[in-house]
Every structure is written in C-alpha cells, then in structure tokens.
Write an enzyme that holds these catalytic residues in place. Structure first.
Site, PDB file in Angstrom:
ATOM      1  N   CYS A 134       0.808  -1.220   0.000  1.00 16.97           N
ATOM      2  CA  CYS A 134       0.000   0.000   0.000  1.00 16.97           C
ATOM      3  C   CYS A 134       0.839   1.267   0.000  1.00 16.97           C
ATOM      4  O   CYS A 134       0.346   2.332  -0.377  1.00 16.97           O
ATOM      5  CB  CYS A 134      -0.942   0.015   1.201  1.00 16.97           C
ATOM      6  N   GLN A 165      -5.133  -8.999   6.143  1.00 18.51           N
ATOM      7  CA  GLN A 165      -5.064  -7.696   6.805  1.00 18.51           C
ATOM      8  C   GLN A 165      -6.292  -7.431   7.666  1.00 18.51           C
ATOM      9  O   GLN A 165      -6.185  -6.790   8.721  1.00 18.51           O
ATOM     10  CB  GLN A 165      -4.900  -6.588   5.761  1.00 18.51           C
ATOM     11  N   SER A 210     -11.454   0.605   4.543  1.00 16.25           N
ATOM     12  CA  SER A 210     -11.383   1.272   3.241  1.00 16.25           C
ATOM     13  C   SER A 210     -12.036   0.384   2.192  1.00 16.25           C
ATOM     14  O   SER A 210     -11.987  -0.846   2.262  1.00 16.25           O
ATOM     15  CB  SER A 210      -9.928   1.546   2.865  1.00 16.25           C
ATOM     16  N   HIS A 257      -9.082   3.864  -1.333  1.00 18.62           N
ATOM     17  CA  HIS A 257      -7.716   3.366  -1.189  1.00 18.62           C
ATOM     18  C   HIS A 257      -7.323   2.576  -2.437  1.00 18.62           C
ATOM     19  O   HIS A 257      -7.330   1.341  -2.427  1.00 18.62           O
ATOM     20  CB  HIS A 257      -7.641   2.484   0.060  1.00 18.62           C
ATOM     21  N   CYS A 273       0.483   2.174   6.496  1.00 16.69           N
ATOM     22  CA  CYS A 273       0.682   0.779   6.882  1.00 16.69           C
ATOM     23  C   CYS A 273       0.697  -0.081   5.632  1.00 16.69           C
ATOM     24  O   CYS A 273       0.049   0.237   4.625  1.00 16.69           O
ATOM     25  CB  CYS A 273      -0.406   0.327   7.844  1.00 16.69           C
TER      26      CYS A 273
END
Length: 389
Positions: free
Chosen positions: A92, A156, A244, A345, A375
């Site tokens: 990311c 995640q 997100s 995102h 992150c």
C-alpha cells in the site's frame, strides 16, 4: 547542498473499484498516463523531455498492470521515448516509497527532475490477483518463512481485528471514526487537486449523512472460527463500513531541487524534509506506522507537537485509532479532509494521493510541517515529513 522539493501534485478523483465504478472501462495504463500528462500540463514551461525518470507505484503487478506498467504509462502519456519509467511495490505504500526514491535521487544528484506517481485499478485487477496461479493461491512465502511464523501470515482484516482487541477499541469507536472520515471528506474541497477523467469530478465512495445505527447493522467482514483457534477469542468488529473500500485511481508528484525550481521560475509547494521506512510485527502487520512515525520524527528532529497536519492511511479504523493512542497526536489534526475509508484506497496510488491531500491541508491552514504514514502488508510502513514553503 541539494534538497528535494515538491513543485506540484495532482490526482484523479477516486472511483469505486468495481464493474459499476466510473473507471471500470478505463485501462490501468490509461488511468496512470492521465495524471502524468495532467501534472506536466499544470507546471508552466515543463517539457516532458526534461524528466529524468518516472517512478510509479502499483501493487498488483499482474494482468493489465504487468510488464512495468509505469513505463507503459509514460509512453501512453505521449512522453518522449527516452523518458524511462519503473514500477515499485511496497504494497500500500508503493507510491509513497516512489516519492522517497525520487527525493533520494534528486538529493544525490542522480536526478534533476523526476515524477513520483502511482496507479491502481482494482476493478480490473482485484487485490490478491498477483498471488493466484492457475486458479489457486500460490505459496508466496515458502518453507523458511513458514518455519519462522508457524501458521503463516494472516489477512489484513484479521490483523485489524487483532489491533482492535489489543488496544481495547470498541465497535462503536471504529464506526464513529468511519463516520468522521466521511463527514470530513464530504465537507472538503479537493478541486485544485483533481484531474477529472471519464466524467468523474469527485470521489465516488464518499457517503455523507451516515449513522451509527446503519453502521451497527453491518456484519463483521472477517469473522472465521479458525482465527480464534489460533489467536483466542476475537470480538469481531471490523466491517465494510469501518474499512477502506476497493478503488481505482492515480496520482502524481513532481520533484526537483529548490535551485532548479528557482532557475525555471517554479515556486515549490513543499520540501521533502525527511522520509523513512521501517518494519514491524508481520502478524499484526498494520502497526508499522507507530515505529515509522517515531523514526521519522527522531530523524527530522521534530516532535508530534511540531506537526500541523497528519495523513494516516485509513486502511481500517482500528489502525489509525491505535496509532493515535500510541503517538498522542491531536485527532483534530489527523486526516483533516477525511481519509481512505471515505475517499478510497486505490493501493499503489494512495501514497501519492495522501501527499496531494496533505499539501492542500497545509496550504489551506497555513501549517508548516505535515507527516504522512502508511501501513503495509507484511509489516512494513513508510513515514514522510514535508515542510510547506
């Protein structure tokens, strides 16, 4: 001594990363090329032939985003063939890392003028696509990693749940944070930052007027008993509403030295003061922004109190709330114009999108220092301090 300054930054409006999204018919290379062209058109007297390199972030480098997509975007944008391009993947944080690489190249003298950018089309290349081979998920870690981390790394979303548990965050806190993100984004003006394409003139996933009652009705997105067998009881709280969404988008930043900017009659918007990357626990994974923030502040010789605006990527509400608890940052200075929960995102584009937003906040509020942090899967994180000029 050479420095690195941001002359300008631009992004597309962020679209839903679904077949119904505004960019679903756009090739990812076209999306990326659009912001490269838009950036060069915004800077008076900038000839694309003078660009030494384009460093672009893309996470899912497979399918239509394979084959060094940044180089292909450079060509699609109509830049001269001698202008190179390279695609980086720090998950990311890919385009935030691209900004760091660009700044390092400029400061060292390897570059004079460089673009750091990012693009991701999650409608064309869904998250996780790069790890799928012949219809099955590949073992991307191998036996040595499995030996070090028995049971393997985790999704995640599960990491976000473990963070919520560790920091004692309630479902209401997660949902309240998400509502604030949407409210701030809906109230913000991004007009000067945007290069519209495909008739989309504003971010597509901002939802003003939400309520805690509606969010409370959403089911946990990652609940699975196998994770409780490994980690113990989890009070599942992470939902689509406090995470997100999936998105399409692109962003680009022009970086040079202050001396070159002066020679060309450009007024830099900010100086890249300090940039770092660090690693952290790859199981909790998304907590890397905590040590990354400490590292960048120490290296910059600044404190949390010196920072006028923060951009902390809202992969999940729990990530930012845990970071706030550990850093003591003033929530009023964090994601002032909303964050990824509302704006979106688009993975590889998000670092450059955050930089574009942070510049806008500093200029509007008159702040001097801004800090952005991201992150990343695998337990890494980037943190960057910029100084408004």
């Amino acid at each position: 001594m050479r420095d690195a300054v941001i002359v300008d930054a631009v992004r597309t409006p962020v679209a839903k990363g679904k077949p119904t999204g505004a960019y679903a018919a756009l090739h990812p290379v076209t999306l990326h090329a659009h912001v490269l062209r838009a950036l060069t058109e915004r800077v008076p007297g900038l000839d694309p032939a003078d660009i030494d390199d384009v460093i672009g972030g893309t996470v899912s480098q497979v399918g239509e985003q394979a084959g060094n997509a940044t180089r292909l975007a450079v060509l699609a944008a109509g830049f001269p063939e001698h202008v190179p391009g390279v695609t980086v993947d720090r998950q990311c944080g890919s385009s935030q890392q691209a900004i760091s690489f660009a700044a390092q190249g400029v400061i060292s003298g390897g570059y004079d003028i460089v673009i750091a950018s990012g693009a991701e089309s999650m409608s064309h290349v869904p998250i996780g696509s790069a790890a799928v081979v012949n219809g099955a998920r590949a073992d991307v870690g191998g036996p040595l990693l499995a030996e070090r981390y028995p049971g393997g790394l985790i999704p995640q979303g599960v990491a976000a749940e473990l963070i919520a548990r560790k920091w004692g965050l309630s479902r209401t806190q997660l949902d309240e944070f998400a509502l604030i993100s949407h409210e701030r984004a809906a109230a913000a003006s991004f007009e000067g930052q945007l290069a519209p394409i495909n008739s989309l003139v504003e971010d597509e996933t901002i939802r003003p007027g939400g309520s805690l009652e509606v969010l409370a009705g959403l089911r946990p997105a990652f609940a699975d008993p196998r994770w409780e067998q490994r980690f113990g009881a989890i009070d599942w709280k992470v939902t689509a509403g406090n995470s997100s969404p999936v998105n399409d988008g692109a962003a680009a930043v022009l970086i040079t030295t202050s001396e070159i900017a002066r020679q060309r009659g450009w007024r830099p918007r900010a100086r890249i003061h300090t940039a770092v990357a660090t690693g952290d626990d790859p199981i909790l994974m998304l907590t890397g922004i905590i040590p990354a923030t400490a590292k960048v502040l120490a290296r910059a010789g600044l404190t949390v109190a010196d920072i006028d605006a923060f951009e902390v990527n809202e992969a999940f509400s729990s990530v930012v709330l845990a970071w706030q608890a550990e850093t003591g940052a003033d929530p009023a200075k964090v994601n002032v114009d909303g964050g990824a929960i509302a704006i979106g995102h688009p993975l590889g584009a998000s670092g450059a999108r955050l930089a574009t937003t942070l510049l806008g906040v500093l200029e509007r509020t008159g702040g001097r220092y801004g800090l952005q942090t991201m992150c990343e899967a695998g337990g890494t994180a980037n943190a960057t301090v910029i100084e408004r000029l």
